[in-house]
Every structure is written in structure tokens, then in C-alpha cells.
Scaffold this motif. Structure first.
Motif, PDB file in Angstrom:
ATOM      1  N   UNK A  17      19.460  66.500  58.069  1.00  0.00           N
ATOM      2  CA  UNK A  17      19.134  65.002  58.498  1.00  0.00           C
ATOM      3  C   UNK A  17      18.974  63.990  59.483  1.00  0.00           C
ATOM      4  N   UNK A  18      18.603  63.546  60.099  1.00  0.00           N
ATOM      5  CA  UNK A  18      18.825  63.260  61.398  1.00  0.00           C
ATOM      6  C   UNK A  18      19.107  61.538  61.037  1.00  0.00           C
ATOM      7  N   UNK A  19      20.382  61.229  61.010  1.00  0.00           N
ATOM      8  CA  UNK A  19      20.868  60.263  61.685  1.00  0.00           C
ATOM      9  C   UNK A  19      21.490  59.504  62.711  1.00  0.00           C
ATOM     10  N   UNK A  20      20.947  59.900  63.537  1.00  0.00           N
ATOM     11  CA  UNK A  20      21.497  59.512  64.984  1.00  0.00           C
ATOM     12  C   UNK A  20      20.079  59.156  65.873  1.00  0.00           C
ATOM     13  N   UNK A  21      19.649  58.156  66.267  1.00  0.00           N
ATOM     14  CA  UNK A  21      17.373  57.971  67.131  1.00  0.00           C
ATOM     15  C   UNK A  21      18.829  57.618  68.821  1.00  0.00           C
ATOM     16  N   UNK A  22      18.128  58.894  69.191  1.00  0.00           N
ATOM     17  CA  UNK A  22      18.264  58.278  70.739  1.00  0.00           C
ATOM     18  C   UNK A  22      17.562  57.998  72.035  1.00  0.00           C
ATOM     19  N   UNK A  23      17.759  56.833  72.926  1.00  0.00           N
ATOM     20  CA  UNK A  23      16.398  56.627  73.383  1.00  0.00           C
ATOM     21  C   UNK A  23      17.054  57.363  74.888  1.00  0.00           C
ATOM     22  N   UNK A  24      15.953  57.608  75.209  1.00  0.00           N
ATOM     23  CA  UNK A  24      16.556  58.006  76.511  1.00  0.00           C
ATOM     24  C   UNK A  24      16.366  59.436  76.541  1.00  0.00           C
ATOM     25  N   UNK A  25      15.661  60.461  76.352  1.00  0.00           N
ATOM     26  CA  UNK A  25      16.077  61.955  76.405  1.00  0.00           C
ATOM     27  C   UNK A  25      15.864  62.175  77.764  1.00  0.00           C
ATOM     28  N   UNK A 109      13.424  54.307  62.913  1.00  0.00           N
ATOM     29  CA  UNK A 109      14.621  53.555  63.213  1.00  0.00           C
ATOM     30  C   UNK A 109      15.108  52.806  62.102  1.00  0.00           C
ATOM     31  N   UNK A 110      13.612  52.762  60.687  1.00  0.00           N
ATOM     32  CA  UNK A 110      13.776  52.035  60.253  1.00  0.00           C
ATOM     33  C   UNK A 110      14.741  52.931  57.814  1.00  0.00           C
ATOM     34  N   UNK A 111      14.620  53.917  58.858  1.00  0.00           N
ATOM     35  CA  UNK A 111      14.735  54.835  58.093  1.00  0.00           C
ATOM     36  C   UNK A 111      16.277  54.249  57.398  1.00  0.00           C
ATOM     37  N   UNK A 112      16.712  54.599  55.993  1.00  0.00           N
ATOM     38  CA  UNK A 112      18.745  54.614  55.688  1.00  0.00           C
ATOM     39  C   UNK A 112      19.470  55.953  56.146  1.00  0.00           C
ATOM     40  N   UNK A 113      18.490  56.465  56.694  1.00  0.00           N
ATOM     41  CA  UNK A 113      19.874  57.585  57.659  1.00  0.00           C
ATOM     42  C   UNK A 113      19.807  57.235  58.306  1.00  0.00           C
ATOM     43  N   UNK A 114      18.954  56.768  59.026  1.00  0.00           N
ATOM     44  CA  UNK A 114      19.521  56.222  60.702  1.00  0.00           C
ATOM     45  C   UNK A 114      20.758  55.702  61.208  1.00  0.00           C
ATOM     46  N   UNK A 160      15.493  44.841  68.781  1.00  0.00           N
ATOM     47  CA  UNK A 160      15.204  43.649  68.284  1.00  0.00           C
ATOM     48  C   UNK A 160      13.672  43.874  67.340  1.00  0.00           C
ATOM     49  N   UNK A 161      13.105  44.433  67.591  1.00  0.00           N
ATOM     50  CA  UNK A 161      12.468  44.458  66.216  1.00  0.00           C
ATOM     51  C   UNK A 161      13.252  45.060  64.954  1.00  0.00           C
ATOM     52  N   UNK A 162      12.971  46.405  65.767  1.00  0.00           N
ATOM     53  CA  UNK A 162      13.995  47.027  63.772  1.00  0.00           C
ATOM     54  C   UNK A 162      14.591  46.215  64.097  1.00  0.00           C
ATOM     55  N   UNK A 163      15.764  46.102  64.099  1.00  0.00           N
ATOM     56  CA  UNK A 163      16.835  45.121  64.038  1.00  0.00           C
ATOM     57  C   UNK A 163      16.339  44.425  62.221  1.00  0.00           C
ATOM     58  N   UNK A 169      13.702  43.855  55.483  1.00  0.00           N
ATOM     59  CA  UNK A 169      14.035  44.889  53.757  1.00  0.00           C
ATOM     60  C   UNK A 169      14.780  45.376  53.768  1.00  0.00           C
ATOM     61  N   UNK A 170      15.847  44.266  53.644  1.00  0.00           N
ATOM     62  CA  UNK A 170      17.502  44.591  53.325  1.00  0.00           C
ATOM     63  C   UNK A 170      18.532  45.654  53.769  1.00  0.00           C
ATOM     64  N   UNK A 171      17.729  46.244  54.406  1.00  0.00           N
ATOM     65  CA  UNK A 171      18.663  47.622  55.230  1.00  0.00           C
ATOM     66  C   UNK A 171      19.954  47.391  56.014  1.00  0.00           C
ATOM     67  N   UNK A 172      21.018  47.586  55.981  1.00  0.00           N
ATOM     68  CA  UNK A 172      22.012  47.591  56.732  1.00  0.00           C
ATOM     69  C   UNK A 172      21.772  47.897  58.165  1.00  0.00           C
ATOM     70  N   UNK A 173      21.741  47.017  59.141  1.00  0.00           N
ATOM     71  CA  UNK A 173      21.838  47.317  60.703  1.00  0.00           C
ATOM     72  C   UNK A 173      22.829  48.714  61.415  1.00  0.00           C
ATOM     73  N   UNK A 174      21.828  49.452  62.174  1.00  0.00           N
ATOM     74  CA  UNK A 174      22.083  50.489  62.312  1.00  0.00           C
ATOM     75  C   UNK A 174      23.592  50.149  63.788  1.00  0.00           C
ATOM     76  N   UNK A 175      23.892  50.768  64.007  1.00  0.00           N
ATOM     77  CA  UNK A 175      24.975  50.619  64.965  1.00  0.00           C
ATOM     78  C   UNK A 175      24.609  51.400  66.155  1.00  0.00           C
TER      79      UNK A 175
END
Ligand code: CS2
Length: 485
Positions: A17-25, A109-114, A160-163, A169-175
Motif C-alpha cells: 500500500x502507498x502510505x508516503x507521498x514524496x515530493x522531489x524525486x 494526497x487525499x487518500x486515507x492511506x497517505x 496547503x491545498x491538500x490540507x 472532507x473530514x480526513x485527518x491531516x498527514x504528517x
């Protein structure tokens, strides 16, 4: 003959499962964070911490090429030219290019798994002014994001947009975990995101402050940019046909502030140091390792060297770097308890001699205006306040001033890859008087804090180093540093 150890992927990548989104590959992400995740997935025989690696502005080619290979690639870790470790990596489960259309990225970024978003967007990617540490609201890219909040261009704009959408949608923010070489990179990221969010509403910015975790981290591994030559070397030494392979040194370190409200991989079992306070590790690494790197890059370039290892191999350069670390930088540091300063310094000297890396000075020299403040200025200010000399840093700044002219001492031209390149070059235009050039550069208030701009001793030290450099050459400038090699 190279001795090879190999580590293969043990889990089934398709079940991750994808749990981490990394920006800057880029090369660094592939050889550092992705390796730690690979170790984690291998040890746990799978899990939900796969990575979706994203580029937002450049390097579409890499994304495309990685996707073509099912995101499987290799990392070669060179201990030295005789010993290497070949790793198969499948931790990156998805590679995205989110250029003009960001919706696929937002979907992720809006997935609950992220649960975690990690960043390596370089110093300039945070849009924070170096001197007052505020978001550069007047920057054209930030201005663009303010006008087009749903299709932002910058990393802070995307976060900012993703948060914002997650909150809707009431989803807890990612770290959000910054992995760039900046002191207090967690609070700096929070500053960028909150200031941008405050342009929407203070209440939204306050929600981010209250709800989102921005742990700091210190990352360390020397990863040279791949070249055709290094690709050929990997084919020759390791028999791998992999256009996405990267090479790195064997050493690797990751120190992370342990603050992950939505959970995290059990990194402590993969060699990551999970700590309460990253600060002593960050400043130690930035001022000692990166500070020395920048010295070697600019002074070495002035002397026409090409790589870190070749420059460091010259006894006078080794003496310069040791002097810088022992005398100018280390005494200003609050070192982590478990670290022994001389041992750490010698371990860096050894790492700099790894000639298998072919780590180019020109790579380290990129973005000097954004890098040298956090590498050199804090120790310089402290020493000037105590009326102590700053020979090494002054020579480093003098060599950087020469570097940003776009020519070396022999008049040969090179590209200056720096967001302030044009203005830096203007400081050299219409004058060849050292006192004017040095004054013009040191007056740049977006690089030099007022305490340095207004310090006559600082100006004199840089001016005298610059004069000596251009009239007598590099080796004459290095005679003050005592060599013991
Ligand atoms: C280097 C770093 O290019 C640079 O500025 O100093 O990339 C350095 O190699 C890494 O920070 C090592 O961890």
C-alpha cells in the motif's frame, strides 16, 4: 576487481500500500529515503509504507523512465573502489509527474492511506527568505499559487491545498517531513505552509498549527548526480542494465524527530535514529559536512579541480578543511552527546576521499546563495563577535564570489546555477575593483544578514582573501592552514 554484495527485494511489491507521498524525486531520494523504506518493507515482508514519488516542476523524464521499469531500480553503495553493495529497490510503488495537472497528485494526497508527505525540494523550494525566515509572498511562483490555489506550482502551495481539501472532507491531516539540508527544517516548512494558508484565512492557518505535525529531520548520504560515465561504470562493475540506477557512498544516516500522529514505519529497526530533538544533529552535519563541501567546491573550482575526492587529496586542501572544522565550526556547535568531535571530523575526511563517487564540485556549487548562509554564517557571526579570525570561511566566500562571476582564475567560463545568478553576475559587471565587487556582493540583503553586512571586520577579511586569491592564486591562500598529511 569489485567485490559485490547483493540485497534483493523479499516482499511482493504488488501487495504494498502507498502510505508516503514524496515530493522531489531525484537521485538523493532514490538512494536515501527509498533505501530505508526498502529495508523496512523487506524486514516486515511487506506493509503499507510504499512510496508515491512525485516531481512537480522538472525531471519528467525520470518519472517516465521509472514508470517504464515498474518503478524497480538499483542502488549501488560504494564503500570504496573495491567494495560495493548492490540493492534492488521496489519501495517506490508509483512515480508521478504533476506538472500542469495536479489532480492525480491530489487524489493521492487525499487518500486515507497517505499518512506522511516527505519533501526534498532543495533550499529554494520552501520560498522562505533566508534572512528574516518569512515566506516570500512576492515571489512570482507564490503569487501564482495565491491566484490559482487549486492548481499550485510550489510545494507549500500543494501542501496547503491538500490540507484544505482533507479538512473539508473530514480526513485527518498527514504528517509533513522535510528531508532538506536546512536547520530546523520542520519549523521552516510549518512557517511556509502556515503563512501561505493564512492568505486564505487565519482560522485555517491556526488549524494547521494545531493539527499538523512537522517533524524535523537530518539526512545524510553523499549521492552524486548520475552521469553517462557513472552509468557505464555500474554496467561494467555490476553488470546491471538499469537506466534508473543510482550510486552512493556506503554511509547513510537519518535522524528524525519522533512526531507522527498518524503513525510511521518502525524506522528505528532499520537504522534510523528517532529522537526528541534533531537540532544538534542538523547543525553538526550542516556546518561540518556541508560547510566543508562548499569550501572544497568553491576553492577547489578556483584551482580547477573537478571532484571532491581529488580536491581533498591535496594536503593543503585537507588542512584547510580540517582547520575549518576544528577551529571555525566545531567550537560553535552544541554536538549530540554521543558524538566525539575528532572522530566525526575524521570520518568526514574519509568520506570525502571516496573516489568511487566522482562527486563533482560543480554539483555541490549549485545554489550557493541558498546554501552558504546556513552552512557558514552562524559560526562566522559567533567568531566575529568573539574577535576571532575567520580565515577559512573568508576564503570560501571569496572563492564563491569569484565562482559567481562565471569564470575561474584562468578566465575559463562555467555555468552559475543559482536562483540569484543574474544579480550575482551584475555585482561583477562594470568593475574589476575587488573592493567594489566584494562590497556589491556583501550588500545583498537577501543573502547576508545585517550583522554581517555591517561588520567591517567581515568585509575586510573577505576582501583580503579575495585580493589574495585573484592576485596570488589558491595555493598561496592555503599556506596559512597547517598541513599534517
Ligand atoms: C552537498 C550535499 O550538494 C551539496 O550541497 O553538500 O548534497 C551533501 O552531499 C549531502 O548533504 C550529504 O548528506
Amino acid at each position: 576487481m569489485v567485490t559485490i554484495n547483493t540485497t534483493k527485494t523479499l516482499y511482493s511489491p504488488e501487495n504494498i500500500e502507498v502510505g508516503i507521498v514524496h515530493i522531489g524525486l531525484g537521485a538523493f531520494h532514490r538512494a536515501h529515503q527509498a533505501v530505508y523504506i526498502e529495508k523496512n518493507l523487506n524486514r516486515n515482508m511487506g506493509g503499507s509504507w510504499g512510496i508515491c514519488a512525485v516531481n512537480i516542476r522538472s525531471n519528467y523524464q525520470l518519472v517516465d523512465q521509472l514508470e517504464r521499469y515498474g518503478c524497480r531500480y538499483h542502488v549501488v553503495e560504494y564503500r570504496n573502489s573495491q567494495n560495493g553493495h548492490l540493492r534492488e529497490i521496489n519501495a517506490i510503488r508509483e512515480a508521478l509527474y504533476a506538472g500542469d495537472d495536479k489532480e492525480v497528485l491530489f487524489e493521492r494526497l487525499l487518500s486515507e492511506h497517505t499518512k506522511i508527505v516527505t519533501l526534498t525540494v532543495t533550499e529554494k523550494g520552501y520560498y522562505i527568505a533566508l534572512t528574516d525566515k518569512k515566506l516570500r509572498l512576492d515571489d512570482p511562483s507564490i503569487q501564482y499559487d495565491l491566484k490559482h490555489p487549486a492548481q499550485p506550482k510550489t510545494a507549500p502551495g500543494i501542501l496547503v491545498e491538500a490540507l484544505y481539501r482533507r479538512r473539508e472532507i473530514g480526513l485527518a491531516p498527514f504528517t509533513i517531513l522535510s528531508c532538506d539540508n536546512i536547520p530546523n527544517n520542520g519549523s521552516l516548512t510549518r512557517q511556509a505552509v502556515c503563512e501561505l494558508a493564512a492568505q486564505r484565512s487565519d482560522e485555517f492557518a491556526q488549524w494547521i498549527k494545531d493539527e499538523v505535525a512537522f517533524p524535523s529531520s537530518m539526512v545524510d548520504r553523499i549521492v552524486p548526480a548520475m552521469t553517462d560515465e557513472s552509468k557505464k561504470r555500474l554496467q561494467r562493475d555490476f553488470k546491471i542494465e538499469d537506466p534508473n540506477a543510482v550510486l552512493s557512498e556506503a554511509f547513510s544516516q537519518w535522524v528524525i524527530e519522533d512526531n507522527f500522529p498518524l503513525g510511521r514505519p518502525d524506522w528505528e529497526n532499520d537504522g534510523v535514529q528517532m529522537v526528541k530533538d534533531v537540532h544538534p544533529f542538523e547543525t553538526m552535519k550542516l556546518r561540518l559536512l556541508n560547510g566543508s563541501h562548499s569550501l572544497l567546491a568553491y576553492i577547489g573550482s578556483a584551482a580547477n579541480f573537478e571532484t571532491i575526492a581529488k580536491t581533498r587529496a591535496v594536503p593543503e586542501f585537507a588542512a584547510l578543511v580540517r582547520h575549518y572544522m576544528h577551529v571555525e565550526a566545531a567550537p560553535t556547535l552544541e554536538m549530540p552527546e554521543e558524538v566525539d568531535v575528532p572522530v566525526y571530523i575524521e570520518s568526514l575526511m574519509l568520506r570525502f576521499s571516496n573516489d568511487s563517487l566522482h562527486h563533482r564540485l560543480s554539483q555541490v556549487a549549485i545554489d550557493g546563495s541558498q546554501k552558504i548562509p546556513q552552512r557558514w554564517f552562524a559560526c562566522t557571526e559567533e567568531r566575529l563577535n568573539a574577535n576571532k579570525d575567520i580565515f577559512a570561511v573568508a576564503l570560501g566566500i571569496a572563492a564563491w564570489i569569484l565562482y559567481v562571476s562565471g569564470r575561474n582564475l584562468k578566465g575559463q567560463q562555467h555555468l552559475v546555477d543559482d536562483p540569484l545568478a543574474e544579480r550575482l553576475s551584475e555585482c561583477h559587471a562594470n568593475t574589476d575593483k575587488p573592493q567594489e565587487i566584494v562590497r556589491n556582493i556583501l550588500d545583498m540583503s537577501d543573502i547576508f544578514p545585517s550583522i554581517l553586512r555591517e561588520h567591517d571586520g567581515f568585509y575586510q577579511a573577505v576582501l583580503s582573501a579575495y585580493r589574495m586569491l585573484i592576485t596570488q592564486g589558491v595555493m598561496a591562500c592555503l599556506t596559512v592552514f597547517e598541513s599534517d598529511e
